[in-house]
Design a protein around this motif. Sequence first.
Motif, mmCIF file in Angstrom:
data_model
loop_
_atom_site.group_PDB
_atom_site.id
_atom_site.type_symbol
_atom_site.label_atom_id
_atom_site.label_comp_id
_atom_site.label_asym_id
_atom_site.label_seq_id
_atom_site.Cartn_x
_atom_site.Cartn_y
_atom_site.Cartn_z
ATOM 1 N N ILE A 208 0.609 -1.099 -0.073
ATOM 2 C CA ILE A 208 0.169 0.100 0.225
ATOM 3 C C ILE A 208 0.998 1.262 0.069
ATOM 4 C CG2 ILE A 208 -1.797 1.382 1.372
ATOM 5 C CD1 ILE A 208 -2.804 -1.422 2.286
ATOM 6 N N LYS A 209 2.089 1.222 0.713
ATOM 7 C CA LYS A 209 2.822 2.147 0.936
ATOM 8 C C LYS A 209 3.547 2.724 -0.623
ATOM 9 C CE LYS A 209 7.090 1.966 1.960
ATOM 10 N NZ LYS A 209 8.324 1.791 2.603
ATOM 11 N N LEU A 210 3.756 1.652 -1.451
ATOM 12 C CA LEU A 210 4.399 1.869 -2.680
ATOM 13 C C LEU A 210 3.461 2.342 -3.587
ATOM 14 C CD1 LEU A 210 6.656 -1.507 -3.084
ATOM 15 C CD2 LEU A 210 7.311 0.723 -2.800
ATOM 16 N N VAL A 211 2.113 1.882 -3.498
ATOM 17 C CA VAL A 211 1.084 2.439 -4.200
ATOM 18 C C VAL A 211 0.945 4.052 -3.918
ATOM 19 C CG1 VAL A 211 -1.412 2.554 -4.838
ATOM 20 C CG2 VAL A 211 -0.146 0.397 -4.813
ATOM 21 N N LEU A 212 0.888 4.264 -2.774
ATOM 22 C CA LEU A 212 0.576 5.685 -2.374
ATOM 23 C C LEU A 212 1.707 6.739 -2.808
ATOM 24 C CD1 LEU A 212 -0.898 5.297 1.403
ATOM 25 C CD2 LEU A 212 -2.004 6.071 -0.994
ATOM 26 N N ILE A 213 2.925 6.086 -2.781
ATOM 27 C CA ILE A 213 4.347 6.818 -3.185
ATOM 28 C C ILE A 213 4.294 6.928 -4.566
ATOM 29 C CG2 ILE A 213 6.709 6.532 -3.530
ATOM 30 C CD1 ILE A 213 6.988 5.153 -0.735
ATOM 31 N N TYR A 214 3.663 6.138 -5.327
ATOM 32 C CA TYR A 214 3.612 6.242 -6.936
ATOM 33 C C TYR A 214 2.645 7.452 -7.108
ATOM 34 C CZ TYR A 214 2.179 5.536 -11.824
ATOM 35 O OH TYR A 214 1.959 6.005 -13.233
ATOM 36 N N LEU A 215 1.272 7.539 -6.575
ATOM 37 C CA LEU A 215 0.290 8.590 -6.673
ATOM 38 C C LEU A 215 1.028 9.826 -6.208
ATOM 39 C CD1 LEU A 215 -2.737 6.818 -5.125
ATOM 40 C CD2 LEU A 215 -1.914 7.150 -7.630
ATOM 41 N N ALA A 216 1.866 9.918 -5.169
ATOM 42 C CA ALA A 216 2.515 11.066 -4.703
ATOM 43 C C ALA A 216 3.608 11.565 -5.888
ATOM 44 C CB ALA A 216 3.156 11.045 -3.335
ATOM 45 N N MET A 217 4.501 10.571 -6.431
ATOM 46 C CA MET A 217 5.260 10.922 -7.530
ATOM 47 C C MET A 217 4.451 11.627 -8.807
ATOM 48 S SD MET A 217 8.212 10.361 -6.202
ATOM 49 C CE MET A 217 9.258 9.264 -5.222
ATOM 50 N N GLN A 218 3.237 11.245 -8.976
ATOM 51 C CA GLN A 218 2.624 11.663 -10.030
ATOM 52 C C GLN A 218 2.251 13.051 -9.799
ATOM 53 O OE1 GLN A 218 1.650 10.479 -13.158
ATOM 54 N NE2 GLN A 218 3.157 8.914 -12.494
ATOM 55 N N ILE A 219 1.896 13.490 -8.496
ATOM 56 C CA ILE A 219 1.470 14.597 -8.146
ATOM 57 C C ILE A 219 2.974 15.638 -8.184
ATOM 58 C CG2 ILE A 219 0.960 16.229 -6.265
ATOM 59 C CD1 ILE A 219 -0.945 13.978 -5.335
ATOM 60 N N LEU A 220 4.126 15.049 -7.854
ATOM 61 C CA LEU A 220 5.224 15.783 -7.995
ATOM 62 C C LEU A 220 5.688 16.286 -9.424
ATOM 63 C CD1 LEU A 220 7.827 16.822 -6.384
ATOM 64 C CD2 LEU A 220 8.970 14.426 -6.502
ATOM 65 N N GLY A 221 5.221 14.987 -10.068
ATOM 66 C CA GLY A 221 5.620 15.292 -11.549
ATOM 67 C C GLY A 221 4.710 16.516 -12.345
ATOM 68 N N GLY A 222 3.703 16.448 -11.658
ATOM 69 C CA GLY A 222 2.590 17.605 -12.264
ATOM 70 C C GLY A 222 3.332 18.932 -11.556
ATOM 71 N N LEU A 223 3.671 18.978 -10.439
ATOM 72 C CA LEU A 223 4.467 20.059 -9.880
ATOM 73 C C LEU A 223 5.520 20.535 -10.416
ATOM 74 C CD1 LEU A 223 3.573 19.445 -6.010
ATOM 75 C CD2 LEU A 223 2.310 21.112 -7.357
ATOM 76 N N ALA A 224 6.610 19.692 -10.939
ATOM 77 C CA ALA A 224 7.927 19.820 -11.482
ATOM 78 C C ALA A 224 7.391 20.503 -13.003
ATOM 79 C CB ALA A 224 8.529 18.585 -11.684
ATOM 80 N N VAL A 225 6.537 19.920 -13.685
ATOM 81 C CA VAL A 225 6.359 20.220 -15.047
ATOM 82 C C VAL A 225 5.422 21.363 -15.169
ATOM 83 C CG1 VAL A 225 5.278 19.464 -17.348
ATOM 84 C CG2 VAL A 225 6.778 17.758 -15.915
ATOM 85 N N GLY A 226 4.402 21.768 -14.359
ATOM 86 C CA GLY A 226 3.465 22.742 -14.502
ATOM 87 C C GLY A 226 3.952 24.267 -14.712
ATOM 88 N N PRO A 227 4.885 24.684 -14.268
ATOM 89 C CA PRO A 227 5.425 25.903 -14.331
ATOM 90 C C PRO A 227 6.125 26.126 -15.805
ATOM 91 C CG PRO A 227 6.229 25.224 -12.036
ATOM 92 C CD PRO A 227 5.626 24.011 -12.878
ATOM 93 N N PHE A 228 6.623 25.013 -16.367
ATOM 94 C CA PHE A 228 7.191 24.861 -17.675
ATOM 95 C C PHE A 228 6.094 25.045 -18.661
ATOM 96 C CE2 PHE A 228 10.652 23.123 -15.377
ATOM 97 C CZ PHE A 228 11.743 24.025 -15.402
#
Length: 259
Positions: free
Chosen positions: A5-25
């Motif tokens: 379950i932790k790994l699934v939640l981390i993956y979802l968090a990574m997707q949010i992080l990806g959006g935050l990283a790419v969003g400004p560009f």
Amino acid sequence: MKTAIKLVLIYLAMQILGGLAVGPFAMIYAHIKYGSIERANDFVLAPALLAGFVFMVIYLWWQGYLTGDKQLYSPVSATYLFWSAIMGISMIFMIDFLMSHLTFLPNFLSDTFDVLQSGWLGILCVGILGPILEELLFRGAITKVLLKKYSPVVAILISGLLFGIFHMNPAQIVGATLIGFVLAWIYYKTHSLIPCILIHIMNNCLSVYLSLKFPDVDYTSDLIGEPAYTISLVLSVLLFMLSWRMMNTYKLSNTTTKV
């Protein structure tokens, strides 16, 4: 279970992080091209998804889930890959039949997939990169962890359920769960991700192709009509049973999974 379950939640968090990283560009690009950031969403989805993939692979590698296991990437015989492909094709057809009778399930991600499939990067993410990452995560990490703690049957059932729930889209959950059971079983039998990745890529690429080629067709039955559809369905069931039998009895040098 907690690790899975932790790994699934981390993956979802990574997707949010990806959006935050790419969003400004994406906003900068939209402003340069259109003079406004209002259309930034047209550009952010696929790059954000790709960034999330990269972040998750780095995390899995850094935590040692993808290293130290030579069998994880070990090749299997051409015969086994052939039967894997047969099983994958027949499974895809049977799931399509099932989903054609579950039309009441809403598809919350229909518009999202339309946006992703409108560009080559999104198609690449959905058809190839996504399946590879999901196999690294769900079979290479999660199923492997579950097999160390539970019996094979329990581990496969939990893995498949987590894979289905992970999609969070009612129209996908049932099919993803069923194919998740199959992929977890194949990993258990071979301890290799190669046949799992093959089936997963085949499933997603076929879905993308049909969606782009026949955008107004929801199910295979609408595409090929009767009686060809019924004949194909019966053939798929028979081929699935045959491929399961062949893959279950075929002797591989890497079929041992410690549990």
